[in-house]
Design a protein around this motif. Structure first.
Motif, mmCIF file in Angstrom:
data_model
loop_
_atom_site.group_PDB
_atom_site.id
_atom_site.type_symbol
_atom_site.label_atom_id
_atom_site.label_comp_id
_atom_site.label_asym_id
_atom_site.label_seq_id
_atom_site.Cartn_x
_atom_site.Cartn_y
_atom_site.Cartn_z
ATOM 1 N N PRO A 1 -3.673 49.917 65.742
ATOM 2 C CA PRO A 1 -4.072 51.233 65.243
ATOM 3 C C PRO A 1 -2.928 51.968 64.541
ATOM 4 N N ASP A 2 -1.693 51.596 64.866
ATOM 5 C CA ASP A 2 -0.573 52.255 64.198
ATOM 6 C C ASP A 2 -0.387 51.758 62.769
ATOM 7 N N ALA A 3 -1.116 50.688 62.429
ATOM 8 C CA ALA A 3 -0.912 50.108 61.101
ATOM 9 C C ALA A 3 -1.901 50.669 60.095
ATOM 10 N N ILE A 4 -2.715 51.642 60.491
ATOM 11 C CA ILE A 4 -3.698 52.195 59.561
ATOM 12 C C ILE A 4 -3.388 53.677 59.340
ATOM 13 N N PRO A 5 -3.866 54.251 58.245
ATOM 14 C CA PRO A 5 -3.421 55.615 57.892
ATOM 15 C C PRO A 5 -3.666 56.620 59.017
ATOM 16 N N SER A 6 -2.645 57.412 59.281
ATOM 17 C CA SER A 6 -2.712 58.388 60.368
ATOM 18 C C SER A 6 -2.883 59.798 59.818
ATOM 19 N N PRO A 7 -3.955 60.494 60.177
ATOM 20 C CA PRO A 7 -4.111 61.882 59.735
ATOM 21 C C PRO A 7 -2.932 62.752 60.168
ATOM 22 N N ILE A 8 -2.426 62.495 61.376
ATOM 23 C CA ILE A 8 -1.317 63.301 61.903
ATOM 24 C C ILE A 8 -0.097 63.176 60.998
ATOM 25 N N GLN A 9 0.144 61.930 60.556
ATOM 26 C CA GLN A 9 1.326 61.688 59.728
ATOM 27 C C GLN A 9 1.190 62.356 58.357
ATOM 28 N N VAL A 10 0.009 62.248 57.774
ATOM 29 C CA VAL A 10 -0.226 62.850 56.456
ATOM 30 C C VAL A 10 -0.047 64.365 56.540
ATOM 31 N N ILE A 11 -0.587 64.966 57.610
ATOM 32 C CA ILE A 11 -0.467 66.419 57.802
ATOM 33 C C ILE A 11 1.003 66.804 57.972
ATOM 34 N N GLU A 12 1.710 66.013 58.783
ATOM 35 C CA GLU A 12 3.127 66.283 59.050
ATOM 36 C C GLU A 12 3.955 66.178 57.768
ATOM 37 N N ASP A 13 3.704 65.121 57.001
ATOM 38 C CA ASP A 13 4.455 64.926 55.747
ATOM 39 C C ASP A 13 4.208 66.076 54.777
ATOM 40 N N ASP A 14 2.950 66.511 54.675
ATOM 41 C CA ASP A 14 2.636 67.598 53.747
ATOM 42 C C ASP A 14 3.318 68.891 54.183
ATOM 43 N N ARG A 15 3.351 69.116 55.494
ATOM 44 C CA ARG A 15 4.039 70.326 55.988
ATOM 45 C C ARG A 15 5.520 70.277 55.636
ATOM 46 N N ASN A 16 6.112 69.101 55.831
ATOM 47 C CA ASN A 16 7.544 68.982 55.548
ATOM 48 C C ASN A 16 7.842 69.117 54.064
ATOM 49 N N ASN A 17 6.965 68.540 53.230
ATOM 50 C CA ASN A 17 7.236 68.517 51.797
ATOM 51 C C ASN A 17 6.837 69.794 51.081
#
Length: 1119
Positions: A348-364
């Motif tokens: 499951p860690d190898a598929i797109p993570s909503p949490i990661q996308v949200i986190e990246d957008d917040r950081n960027n």
């Protein structure tokens, strides 16, 4: 446990994890799970007749070396790839680790075979033996890669790639490589890549959009170079230890001493390749890597089970045909052996993570203000906190689009199947740092408009002939500028006063309307609020009437008011009812209120005019007296029957007699079965679920309510309905009038004062106090080439263009779909103008204008690069939820899946670089489309569990219809926040984890919220000190399950958790009642319903299964 946050170099999961006794973790080990209904998507791979089996050799790994490799080994022989380097810029998901890790034996996925360590080391090249040239491929979508354009590259550091190597990625989200293209062989991608959401940097036109790709089965052919991802057995691990929050290893690993040999597969075993293509080829857009080999102790889907710990055998000949998932019958869940039911064959860690996308957008994108001056900019995600600076386009708080770059032709739009829609929230509330729209007063002449299309003056209008005329940007008509509006132009052709006039420089502003914009050509009176209270036996017995009357005494001081006025201009009236209606005269000159009874409910009229609607401050004493008397008057009632339609009729007639718009607040408890217009019968029938007649459950029983709603809209009478049912009340029918008048429905099933009063009173206060626009009409104009064709939301339409709203508040959205009626021009783009005419709370007639300019494209790649998945899901959910009124639910679900598959297949075919059919390639902007769509498909409306009532489904259906993008985002994919991981003194919200049972640690406490529900989940092994600090009891067993209020304790943890709960509630438009859930408790089933990445008990697919199913659908479309 949070696997998605940035952390120090040694992650919290570098230590051994305890084995949780008796704690079922759905995706670990061979533990059998509870039997669930058959999933709609079976396993991805079943047995294939005639498929030859081979034993993939196991590769033992050298201990990590810290020096550079010998030159002779830097290049693999015979063109084979040397394995295992994380190049610069290869990003992992979560904190990078410098510790070698191994999955704990208690959660091994493959029976008895120990798993390999996962390590990350400093940048060194570690060539290991060549990969096996042939091994059996099965269906594991293992990691992901994406490719990006070559940014200004740093010099490659020690990366000797032989021929291109493909490494699957452990990442649940990918770096955003900026522009699209591939890295040359032997050169590392540059380190400084922007990650996350696409809007992080302006894309170039010519390059295809970024993609996230995943290799699944049948991926034997040649592949293009790309970024690398996670490791296969036999691969080395090198590369810089990057600290981007992008690295996730598989579920809880365990530290391992250096030099440990690999004895089993950490991910997929080696894939097979033809002799012409030895090793693993790199893939262009990255990919879900090669498929997993046969697993020991596994049943039917894997025809054989060679052991992985054995010595490598001689190379086997290639099988006669390649494994094709489409040729494999998918076994249903019930047919799988017990171990397989609970085991994902994909990490499951190898598929797109909503949490990661949200986190990246917040950081960027969270730190910089979003400036709206540039056409067609994709805004930050709704989950990112950002400031907006209006410089000519409406703020994304008012309008969000599914794509900010729309196809020039209808053929291109049909090909892509991406719906072109805007979610518009005309009266959205802004944060205090942002200014409300300026009010422009043009005096008696009124706002300046185009003579032909009636569009309002906006920043995109072109002034010509020295400023004496202007050309309309919507229809190109040339108009004269009135003398009083004339102003000279500067050397650029812009008016010299452009920045002094909001309508020439801002995206959103208001005009004061003239008398021409008013009903019957006269200015409106201030609106009125009428409180209509059910006083039948149920309402009195539950304590509702007494509670409500007490609250209203103080609440009437907080009616909405304009700007700096001392008191509200809104007048109030009161009605009580059961089988008959009671009107009250609360005129200020009376010593006591007077009651008038209307028992002829078939022919409703208002028995008094003077004294029914009054000013609160003038009639304060009489109103207080009335509210004291109502609970006493009806205390001994035995009347159980109620009417409903006549109550709304009475309120509307009262507003009509007073010649004003207004709102009815209805407090109602039961199915209206008394003899009267709008009488209903109990038609609840669960046997209709999954039949062609299921749609009747969502349709109103009678047409009487539509007719009534139409009359209400004509009068500007909006209805807010508060329901307190103990059994079926037919929400589908009762909600028709609130829905069509722009009102709201609130539902409190089995209402009990002690448990539900806080939620009810909080919702009531907010509902009474919020700013509302009354008697509103909204029209959306577009520039030539596209037009608005479809509308979703809580409103009424008497023609094809005007959205009529008796009331509109700051929480409601109107979703508009556009279609082409001509070719668009890439140069001029496309324009939208939303104009809302409404009466303010003070009785002032106003026009609120929102303008937005979008880009147009001739390349599909540009469309896919500028989409917004959250808005797309908002539109698709509303489209589906309206579809269930007329079509069987299964048809609606299939339509959604097909449309999603067409969108992704079109991207794959036209925008992605050529690659093996075994890869699932997703556009960077849409990599979360499958996970979010699956959440919509599993929602209660489209796939109800046994415990979901017909009323619940109808309630949610009408609720979602007018939700904004932020609300649907958290509603379909709830937030799961671990509470004891972040430091207690930290004031920020803890980072979320993915909504899956695998992410729960039984030593932790989690908050889960979806905008309507709030759960506090307590693990069975949580520390005793934590239990004491939060619940004031000494052990886990003493915590009361179902608790809805945390004790107020004077310690940092208690303060932090209660503060977090308050802040979550403040972010949502409805009060979320807290439910404390203990692990292994009966309430846990309810909580698990919201862990949307897992299989649902109602038969909804897990995220992994659905991704495989989508891949199958896409491949069928492509073939």
């Amino acid at each position: 446990m949070n696997v998605n946050q940035s952390a120090p170099p040694v992650p919290p999961f570098g230590q051994p994890q305890p084995v949780y006794q008796g704690y079922h973790q759905s995706s670990y080990g061979g533990q059998p799970g509870s039997t669930a209904p058959t999933t709609p998507y079976g396993a991805y791979n079943g047995p294939v007749p005639g498929y030859q089996q081979t034993s993939p050799p196991s590769v033992s790994r050298a201990p990590p070396s810290s020096e550079a490799p010998p030159a002779s080994t830097a290049q693999a022989p015979c063109g084979q790839a040397s394995y295992g380097q994380f190049g610069q810029g290869d990003v992992q998901n979560g904190p990078s680790s410098t510790v070698q890790m191994q999955r704990f034996p208690g959660s091994q996925p493959f029976g008895s075979v120990p798993l390999a360590p996962v390590v990350s080391q400093p940048t060194v090249l570690q060539p290991y033996g060549p990969p096996p040239t042939s091994a059996q491929v099965t269906a594991q979508l293992a990691g992901m890669q994406i490719s990006g354009a070559v940014a200004p590259a740093l010099p490659p550091v020690g990366l000797g790639y032989g021929s291109p190597a493909s490494l699957a990625s452990a990442s649940g989200s990918f770096p955003n490589p900026g522009l699209y293209g591939s890295y040359p062989q032997g050169q590392a991608p540059p380190l400084s890549q922007a990650q996350g959401h696409l809007g992080a940097q302006p894309p170039q036109r010519s390059a295809p959009p970024q993609a996230s790709t995943f290799t699944s089965p049948a991926s034997g052919g040649p592949r293009m170079p790309s970024m690398t991802g996670p490791f296969l057995p036999g691969q080395g691990f090198g590369g810089p230890s990057l600290s981007q929050p992008n690295h996730v290893s598989s579920p809880p690993p365990q530290a391992l001493p250096p030099g440990t040999q690999m004895t089993g597969p950490p991910g997929p075993p080696p894939s097979m390749h033809s002799s012409q293509q030895p090793g693993y080829q790199l893939q262009q857009n990255g990919s879900f890597g090669p498929a997993r080999g046969p697993q020991p102790n596994y049943g039917s889907p894997y025809p054989g089970a060679p052991t992985f710990g054995s010595q490598p055998g001689p190379p086997q000949p290639l099988p006669p045909k390649r494994l094709d998932p489409d040729a494999i019958p998918s076994p249903q869940l019930n047919e799988l052996p017990p171990q397989q039911k609970t085991r994902h064959r994909i990490d499951p860690d190898a598929i797109p993570s909503p949490i990661q996308v949200i986190e990246d957008d917040r950081n960027n994108r969270g730190s910089e203000p979003f400036v709206t001056g540039v056409r067609g900019q994709v805004p930050p995600l709704v989950t990112t906190n950002f400031l907006v600076k209006d410089q000519g386009n409406a703020s994304p708080r008012y309008i969000r689009c599914t794509s900010y770059n729309i196809p020039c032709t209808s053929d291109m739009a049909k090909q892509a199947q991406v719906p072109l829609a805007a979610v518009i929230k005309p009266l959205a509330r802004l944060p205090p740092e942002e200014a409300s729209p300026y009010v422009v007063d043009h005096g008696e002449s009124g706002p300046l408009r185009c003579n032909r299309c009636k569009a309002y003056m906006c920043p995109f209008m072109q002034f010509i002939e020295g400023g004496r005329r202007f050309q309309c940007c919507f229809c190109s008509c040339i108009n004269d500028v009135p003398p009083q509006y004339f102003q000279h132009l500067d050397h650029t052709g812009k008016r010299v006063d452009a920045y002094d006039r909001p309508e020439l420089s801002l995206g959103s502003y208001e005009f004061l309307a003239t008398v021409d914009y008013c009903k019957n050509n006269k200015f409106p009176s201030p609106p009125a609020f009428i409180f209509m209270i059910d006083v039948s036996y149920n309402a009195i017995r539950s304590g509702l009437v007494r509670l409500l009357c007490e609250e209203l005494k103080s609440l009437l001081d907080f009616l909405p008011r304009e700007g700096g006025t001392e008191e509200s201009a809104i007048r109030v009236g009161f009605v009580t009812y059961n089988k008959v209606l009671h009107f009250y005269n609360v005129k200020s000159s009376l010593a006591q209120p007077q009651m008038m009874v209307v028992s002829d409910v078939a022919d409703m009229f208002v028995p008094l005019l003077d004294g029914f609607l009054v000013n609160v401050s003038e009639s304060r004493a009489v109103i207080t007296s009335l509210l004291d008397q109502i609970p006493e008057m009806f205390a001994d009632t035995r009347e159980t029957e109620t009417v409903f339609a006549p109550v709304i009729q009475a309120g509307m007639e009262a507003l009509k007699a007073a010649e004003c718009a207004g709102k009815l607040f209805l407090f109602h408890t039961s199915l209206p079965i008394a003899e009267a217009p709008g009488k209903l019968k109990n038609r609840d029938d669960r046997k209709l679920i999954n039949t062609d007649k299921e749609k009747t459950l969502f349709q109103p029983q009678t047409g009487a309510y539509q007719t009534l709603a139409k009359e209400c809209v004509a009068q500007g009478c909006c209805v807010d309905l508060f329901l307190f049912p103990n059994q079926y009340v037919d929400v589908a029918t009762l909600s028709v009038v609130p829905q069509l008048t722009g009102g709201s429905v609130y539902k409190y099933a089995c209402f009990q004062v002690e448990n539900d009063q806080e939620r009810f009173l909080s919702d009531l206060r907010r509902d009474v106090q919020k700013v509302v626009g009354f008697d509103a009409v909204m029209r959306v104009r577009t520039s030539t080439g596209i037009r608005a064709v479809d509308f979703f939301g809580a409103f009424y339409m008497s023609n094809t263009t005007d959205v009529e709203l008796a009331g509109l508040d700051g929480d409601k959205t109107v979703t508009v779909e556009f279609k082409h009626d001509d070719r668009l021009n890439e140069e001029s783009g496309a324009l939208l103008q939303c104009a809302l005419l409404y009466t303010s709370c003070a009785g002032q007639r106003r026009l609120r204008i929102h303008n937005l300019a979008l880009n147009c494209c001739t390349q599909l790649a540009d469309l896919y690069r500028n989409c917004e998945t959250d808005t797309l899901i908002n539109y698709m959910a509303k489209f589906a939820y309206r579809g269930v009124l007329n079509s069987p639910v299964k048809t609606v679900r299939d339509t959604l899946i097909t449309q999603c598959a067409q969108i992704l297949a079109c991207y794959r075919k036209n925008c992605a670089s050529p690659s093996s059919a075994g890869q699932l390639i997703l556009p960077e902007c849409m990599k979360l489309l499958p996970v979010y769509l699956n959440c919509v498909l599993k929602s209660d409306v489209l796939q109800p569990g046994a415990e979901v009532t017909t009323d619940d489904r109808a309630y949610v259906r009408q609720l979602v219809t007018s939700m904004d993008v932020a609300e649907t985002n958290v509603f379909f994919y709830p937030r799961l926040l671990p509470l004891t991981k972040s430091p207690i003194e930290s004031a920020t919200e803890p980072p979320a984890v993915r909504a899956s049972e695998e992410r729960l640690s039984n030593g932790d406490i989690y908050l889960l919220e979806n905008g309507l529900n709030l759960f506090l989940w307590v693990g069975a092994s949580v520390q005793q000190g934590v239990v004491q600090s939060l619940f004031n009891v000494s052990s886990f067993s003493q915590i009361t399950s179902g608790l809805s209020v945390l004790p107020v304790l004077d310690n940092p943890l208690s303060k932090k958790v209660r503060g977090l709960i308050d802040s979550l509630r403040a972010q949502r438009s409805r009060y979320m009642k807290l439910i404390v859930v203990k692990q292994e408790d009966k309430l846990e089933m309810l909580f698990k319903h919201f862990l949307v990445e897992d299989k649902s008990l109602s038969g909804g697919a897990s995220y992994v299964d659905f991704l495989c199913h989508m891949h199958k659908e896409i491949r069928q479309l492509l073939s």
